[in-house]
Design a protein around this motif. Structure first.
Motif, mmCIF file in Angstrom:
data_model
loop_
_atom_site.group_PDB
_atom_site.id
_atom_site.type_symbol
_atom_site.label_atom_id
_atom_site.label_comp_id
_atom_site.label_asym_id
_atom_site.label_seq_id
_atom_site.Cartn_x
_atom_site.Cartn_y
_atom_site.Cartn_z
ATOM 1 N N UNK A 105 0.838 -1.195 0.000
ATOM 2 C CA UNK A 105 0.000 0.000 0.000
ATOM 3 C C UNK A 105 0.867 1.237 0.000
ATOM 4 N N UNK A 106 0.298 2.405 0.327
ATOM 5 C CA UNK A 106 1.122 3.612 0.355
ATOM 6 C C UNK A 106 2.006 3.596 1.602
ATOM 7 N N UNK A 107 3.078 4.340 1.547
ATOM 8 C CA UNK A 107 3.916 4.401 2.748
ATOM 9 C C UNK A 107 5.382 4.297 2.412
ATOM 10 N N UNK A 108 6.148 3.873 3.403
ATOM 11 C CA UNK A 108 7.602 3.829 3.264
ATOM 12 C C UNK A 108 8.028 2.738 2.291
ATOM 13 N N UNK A 109 7.363 1.606 2.377
ATOM 14 C CA UNK A 109 7.745 0.458 1.554
ATOM 15 C C UNK A 109 6.876 0.387 0.307
ATOM 16 N N UNK A 110 7.473 0.011 -0.763
ATOM 17 C CA UNK A 110 6.721 -0.095 -2.009
ATOM 18 C C UNK A 110 6.605 -1.558 -2.398
ATOM 19 N N UNK A 111 5.613 -1.870 -3.186
ATOM 20 C CA UNK A 111 5.451 -3.236 -3.687
ATOM 21 C C UNK A 111 4.949 -4.177 -2.615
ATOM 22 N N UNK A 112 5.574 -5.333 -2.566
ATOM 23 C CA UNK A 112 5.141 -6.338 -1.599
ATOM 24 C C UNK A 112 5.937 -6.192 -0.307
ATOM 25 N N UNK A 113 5.298 -6.601 0.758
ATOM 26 C CA UNK A 113 5.943 -6.468 2.053
ATOM 27 C C UNK A 113 5.863 -7.820 2.773
ATOM 28 N N UNK A 114 6.865 -8.080 3.599
ATOM 29 C CA UNK A 114 6.897 -9.339 4.344
ATOM 30 C C UNK A 114 5.825 -9.294 5.425
ATOM 31 N N UNK A 115 4.813 -10.134 5.257
ATOM 32 C CA UNK A 115 3.709 -10.162 6.222
ATOM 33 C C UNK A 115 3.987 -11.195 7.315
ATOM 34 N N UNK A 124 15.871 -18.928 9.419
ATOM 35 C CA UNK A 124 15.588 -17.788 10.305
ATOM 36 C C UNK A 124 16.888 -17.097 10.709
ATOM 37 N N UNK A 125 17.942 -17.890 10.908
ATOM 38 C CA UNK A 125 19.225 -17.285 11.299
ATOM 39 C C UNK A 125 19.788 -16.406 10.185
ATOM 40 N N UNK A 126 19.337 -16.658 8.958
ATOM 41 C CA UNK A 126 19.827 -15.870 7.829
ATOM 42 C C UNK A 126 19.156 -14.510 7.726
ATOM 43 N N UNK A 136 13.426 -5.114 6.775
ATOM 44 C CA UNK A 136 12.588 -6.215 6.290
ATOM 45 C C UNK A 136 12.724 -6.405 4.784
ATOM 46 N N UNK A 137 13.069 -5.339 4.069
ATOM 47 C CA UNK A 137 13.221 -5.495 2.612
ATOM 48 C C UNK A 137 14.377 -6.437 2.295
ATOM 49 N N UNK A 138 15.474 -6.294 3.045
ATOM 50 C CA UNK A 138 16.619 -7.195 2.842
ATOM 51 C C UNK A 138 16.243 -8.609 3.248
ATOM 52 N N UNK A 139 15.499 -8.711 4.337
ATOM 53 C CA UNK A 139 15.069 -10.036 4.790
ATOM 54 C C UNK A 139 14.175 -10.687 3.742
ATOM 55 N N UNK A 140 13.275 -9.891 3.180
ATOM 56 C CA UNK A 140 12.353 -10.431 2.182
ATOM 57 C C UNK A 140 13.122 -10.902 0.949
ATOM 58 N N UNK A 141 14.075 -10.080 0.515
ATOM 59 C CA UNK A 141 14.867 -10.453 -0.662
ATOM 60 C C UNK A 141 15.595 -11.774 -0.422
ATOM 61 N N UNK A 142 16.089 -11.934 0.779
ATOM 62 C CA UNK A 142 16.813 -13.171 1.105
ATOM 63 C C UNK A 142 15.862 -14.368 1.193
ATOM 64 N N UNK A 143 14.730 -14.154 1.824
ATOM 65 C CA UNK A 143 13.789 -15.263 1.994
ATOM 66 C C UNK A 143 13.208 -15.721 0.665
ATOM 67 N N UNK A 144 13.037 -14.787 -0.249
ATOM 68 C CA UNK A 144 12.507 -15.165 -1.567
ATOM 69 C C UNK A 144 13.398 -16.199 -2.249
ATOM 70 N N UNK A 145 14.694 -16.194 -1.926
ATOM 71 C CA UNK A 145 15.627 -17.137 -2.556
ATOM 72 C C UNK A 145 15.386 -18.573 -2.107
ATOM 73 N N UNK A 146 14.901 -18.702 -0.874
ATOM 74 C CA UNK A 146 14.845 -20.051 -0.296
ATOM 75 C C UNK A 146 13.439 -20.534 0.039
ATOM 76 N N UNK A 147 12.486 -19.621 0.128
ATOM 77 C CA UNK A 147 11.179 -20.020 0.660
ATOM 78 C C UNK A 147 10.095 -19.949 -0.409
ATOM 79 N N UNK A 148 9.045 -20.689 -0.177
ATOM 80 C CA UNK A 148 7.870 -20.666 -1.057
ATOM 81 C C UNK A 148 7.091 -19.390 -0.732
ATOM 82 N N UNK A 149 6.735 -18.660 -1.754
ATOM 83 C CA UNK A 149 6.089 -17.352 -1.544
ATOM 84 C C UNK A 149 4.590 -17.478 -1.803
#
Lengths: 459, 394
Positions: A105-115, A124-126, A136-149
């Motif tokens: 939505x509108x705000x600081x983060x654009x696009x999708x956000x880690x819910x 999790x340690x990563x 959270x944007x860095x976390x999301x980018x990292x999680x996208x590599x390994x997790x089912x979205x």
């Protein structure tokens, strides 16, 4: 064993400053609960939280929360800005290393956000370190590599006024979390006794076994549920649903208009409409409070009133720290008072007024629209000495039999240091001498504050 | 004499300003002296001034008294100053943490990456007190939560454990007999394999043949580290498994920080039996593709009683044999008292790194019977001190 559930703050906390200088977003009330309370009610156990370093000792799992990853069970992450968590039970059933994302939505983060996410301890340690730094944007980018979205439709709080606009609906949604709590019953199931109780739509009035209703009073739940915890409602009160009154609160012949949440241990009088009072705060006397948010340990003097609608019927603008003036896009918006704010008697606040943590404002007819944290004064503003502010906080809390802990004091001192820059533009030099009427106003404000924090009379 | 000179040497940064101040005081004194003379000669002073100005003594004696008294006061002032200006921040032998007139002599909180495992990783956690962050990359085959669980028993700060891959990998080793086994099979506890050593270590093929992905935090920690520490810990169980991952090797190569290897105190039965210091380093060169910049080995004398206990368990001291030296170098700073040699391209530093500790030992066959034994362990504080010393010279 069940998952370790962790609430995390993302970059979006910034739009909630100064309300969240002294508490994480997951501890802002909206509906009946804060997110932390809502998750606890949903899962039957307390979630952990990771938040900004200065809050971690009081609200989080410590400044270096290594214990969070010590179990071999999956780690479930929940975004602290999540409003409703009806998606959480589904996430807990997902295979490990599943990611829920939502539209930012509108705000600081654009696009999708880690819910939210359900992760193996290894994954999790990563990302835990990123989340400890609200990246959270860095976390999301990292999680996208390994997790089912999985994309999920879910609402996130983005701006402070979202708390106000979502409150009524959220009270209605939170009702179902009471279903398993045997201490509650509707007024239709167990009609309250007492003279002069007028209850409209009793099947939507939920009363705690220890709620005390002193008639004559009116509870009107035709437009939404009314939930009264172990609180006391004094005669001549009028409550319209959706509304919630927390445990230990006292409603003193007040008119609570729809979409109002009163947290625990508050004293409320006058007219209150579509407001959230976090808890342990007082607005005991006449005066109007509309479409506003009050933090913890706030005190509002008699006849202090806020505006929530412009004469031009235009949208309300307010100043968000770090973002400048922002158009809220809503017609009705009151004030935002952070934790430990004190307002004297007869203070008038404009729509969109924001007063920072610990400020003490008195002896002024119209308060400025934006007041930085730890500000003292009325005619002239100056920095509130932190030692004095803490002395007052200690006094106020002790009247409710709550001690200001060492870590809470440290937190306040750190917030004071963090926000020093925001007070840099205050009038330098010695404050101007107050006029006689301002001195009288100050004396009245102090007397008022002392009266307001008298303990509730037993029985 | 040396401690006095050492204390006064801390004023080296103040020599010029002190000299200037002294000159100023001297000129002020001369100025005042002229005024005094003027007063003497023009104003009739009370008799007491005759005594205050020592006029009952000859002029040379007066001068001597004042010069002596002045010198004593000046020296006392300088001595006091040397104790005030140098502020020990964290007093330890070596005086690494001192604040000299706002100049911090210690290395400013470095970011350190650690490739280790087991108890060795926890021993090194002490270093977190001196680091901005100590990122410990856990062995590829170990569940990361074990380390969080163990470290939650201690009050570690600034230490973060990260798994190199989201799911543990399978690591296999080949012994000198040709036998292959999984590294998690507790080889070092198998009596029958005690005399053997590992000749090869490899990643077991992934069941789904998926490409090996490494966590970003692992790679960032390595590439941006001010120092990378390998060990302390089992060479084949804790250090080499992560070096089998190509991305990890590449990140270590890209890092500009020194690579410090903490060599084992003793050989491990079934894994490194018969290995010397050079053999340990060669394994790192072989699998990591780099030679450590520094290798820390223990120089402490081991008591015969302790040595016998280890020998009974098929363990020997990891020796630095003279024939493996390539070159002897002299420390440029002159601050290191330890002997330094180069082996396999790495500067080997012998230092006191270990302490004998008493350990309660129980047998699985006879759990009711336990006995205390003296064992040798890396000492957390000594290790931290040695690593800081290396970081200071970098």
């Amino acid at each position: 064993m069940s998952d370790t559930v962790i609430l995390f703050e993302d970059e979006g906390y910034r739009t909630f400053l100064p309300l969240v200088y002294s508490r994480p977003i997951c501890d802002l009330r909206c509906g009946m609960f804060t997110l932390r309370e809502r998750v606890a009610a949903l899962l039957g156990r307390q979630p952990a939280a990771i938040c900004r370093a200065h809050l971690a000792s009081v609200f989080g799992a410590g400044r270096w929360p290594l214990t969070l990853l010590r179990e071999s069970t999956p780690i479930t992450l929940v975004n602290s800005r999540a409003l409703n968590v009806d998606w959480l039970p589904r996430l807990l059933e997902e295979p490990v290393n599943t990611l829920y994302i939502a539209d930012a939505g509108p705000g600081v983060l654009a696009g999708a956000v880690l819910l939210g996410a359900r992760l193996s301890p290894g994954l999790a340690s990563a990302v835990l370190l990123y989340l400890m730094e609200q990246q959270s944007e860095r976390a999301l980018a990292e999680l996208r590599r390994f997790a089912r979205v999985v994309e999920v439709e879910a609402r996130l709080l983005t701006f402070p006024w979202d708390l106000i606009s979502a409150n009524g609906e959220q009270i209605t949604r939170d009702v179902r979390l009471l279903a398993t709590n045997g201490a509650w019953a509707t007024a239709a199931e167990q009609p309250p006794t007492g003279a002069g109780l007028v209850i409209h739509a009793p099947e939507r009035v939920y009363l705690h076994a220890n709620a005390r209703l002193d008639g004559p009073l009116v509870l009107d739940a035709r437009d939404g549920p009314i939930l009264i915890d172990a609180a006391q409602i004094e005669p001549f009160s009028f409550i319209q649903g959706p509304a919630f009154v927390g445990a230990g609160s006292l409603i003193s012949s007040a008119r609570l208009r729809p979409e109002t949440t009163i947290g625990p241990v508050c004293r409320i009088g006058g007219e209150v409409e579509a407001c959230i009072v976090q808890g342990h705060s007082n607005k005991h006397h006449d005066g109007f409070l509309g479409h506003s948010y009050l933090g913890e340990w706030v005190n509002i003097g008699a006849m202090t009133t806020n505006s929530d609608l412009k004469n031009t019927y235009g949208t309300i603008r307010l100043v968000l720290e770090g973002f400048g003036q922002v158009d809220s896009g809503v017609l009705k918006l009151g004030c935002f008072l952070a934790d430990h704010v004190k307002l004297g008697i007869g203070v008038h606040l404009n729509g969109g007024a924001v007063i920072g943590t610990g400020s003490n404002i008195f002896g002024v007819h119209f308060a400025p629209k934006t007041i930085p944290p730890f500000t003292w004064g009325g005619e002239v503003f100056r920095e509130y000495r932190i030692d004095s502010m803490i002395d007052v906080a200690r006094k106020v809390m002790s009247r409710r039999k709550i001690a200001l802990t060492e870590s809470q004091e440290t937190l306040l001192r750190e917030v004071f240091a963090l926000t020093r820059g925001s007070r840099a533009e205050m009038v330098a030099g010695p404050p101007l001498r107050m006029q006689a009427d301002a001195e009288a106003a100050l004396a009245r404000a102090e007397a008022e504050a002392v009266r307001a924090f008298e303990p509730v009379a037993p029985g | 004499m040396h401690p006095i000179l050492k204390r006064l040497s801390s004023l080296v940064y103040l020599a010029r300003p002190l000299a200037l101040a002294f000159l100023g005081i001297l000129m002020l004194s001369l100025g005042f002296a002229y005024f005094f003379i003027l007063f003497y000669r023009t104003i009739a002073l009370p008799e007491i001034f005759q005594y205050l100005t020592l006029q009952f003594l000859p002029r040379w004696a007066r001068g001597l008294v004042f010069v002596t008294a002045g010198l004593v006061v000046l020296l006392a002032g300088i001595w006091k100053l040397s104790g005030v200006v140098v502020i020990p921040l964290n007093a330890r032998p070596g005086g690494l943490d001192e604040l000299v007139l706002g100049y911090r002599s210690e290395v400013v909180s470095p970011y350190i990456a650690v490739l280790s495992g087991g108890a060795g990783m926890l021993i090194l956690a002490t270093l977190g007190r001196y680091a901005a962050r100590l990122t410990c990359i856990t062995p590829a085959q170990d569940p990361v939560e074990y380390y969080y669980r163990a470290s939650s028993l201690f009050n570690v700060q600034n230490v973060y454990y990260v798994a190199p891959t989201p799911l543990p990998l399978q690591i296999e080793v080949e012994l000198d007999t040709g036998v292959r086994c999984n590294i998690k099979q507790n080889i070092s506890h198998d009596e029958q394999l005690a005399a053997r050593h590992v000749t090869n270590i490899m990643l077991a093929p992934a069941p789904d043949a998926a490409p090996l992905e490494v966590t970003r935090l692992t790679l960032d920690a390595l590439t941006s580290a001010d120092a990378i520490i390998l060990g302390p810990g089992s060479l084949f169980e804790s250090i080499l498994p992560n070096l089998l991952i190509p991305q990890v090797r590449e990140a270590i190569k890209q890092s500009k920080g020194p690579k410090i290897y903490i060599c084992n105190l003793m050989t491990e039965p079934g894994l490194t039996t018969g290995f010397s210091v050079a053999d340990h380093i060669r394994q790192i060169v072989r699998y990591g593709g780099f030679a450590p910049d520094y290798v820390l080995i223990n120089a402490q004398r081991i008591e015969p009683e302790v040595r016998q206990i280890y020998e009974a368990a098929h363990q020997m001291v990891v020796y630095l044999t003279p024939e493996e030296y390539e070159e002897t170098i002299v420390s440029a700073t002159g601050q290191m008292t330890a002997r330094e040699v180069i082996v396999e391209g790495a500067v080997v530093i012998e230092a006191d790194l270990a302490s004998a500790v008493v350990q309660l030992s129980a047998s699985l066959n006879h759990p009711g019977e336990s006995r205390t034994v003296r064992v040798l362990r890396h000492d957390p504080d000594k290790l931290a001190g040695a690593i800081q010393e290396i970081l200071r010279r970098e």
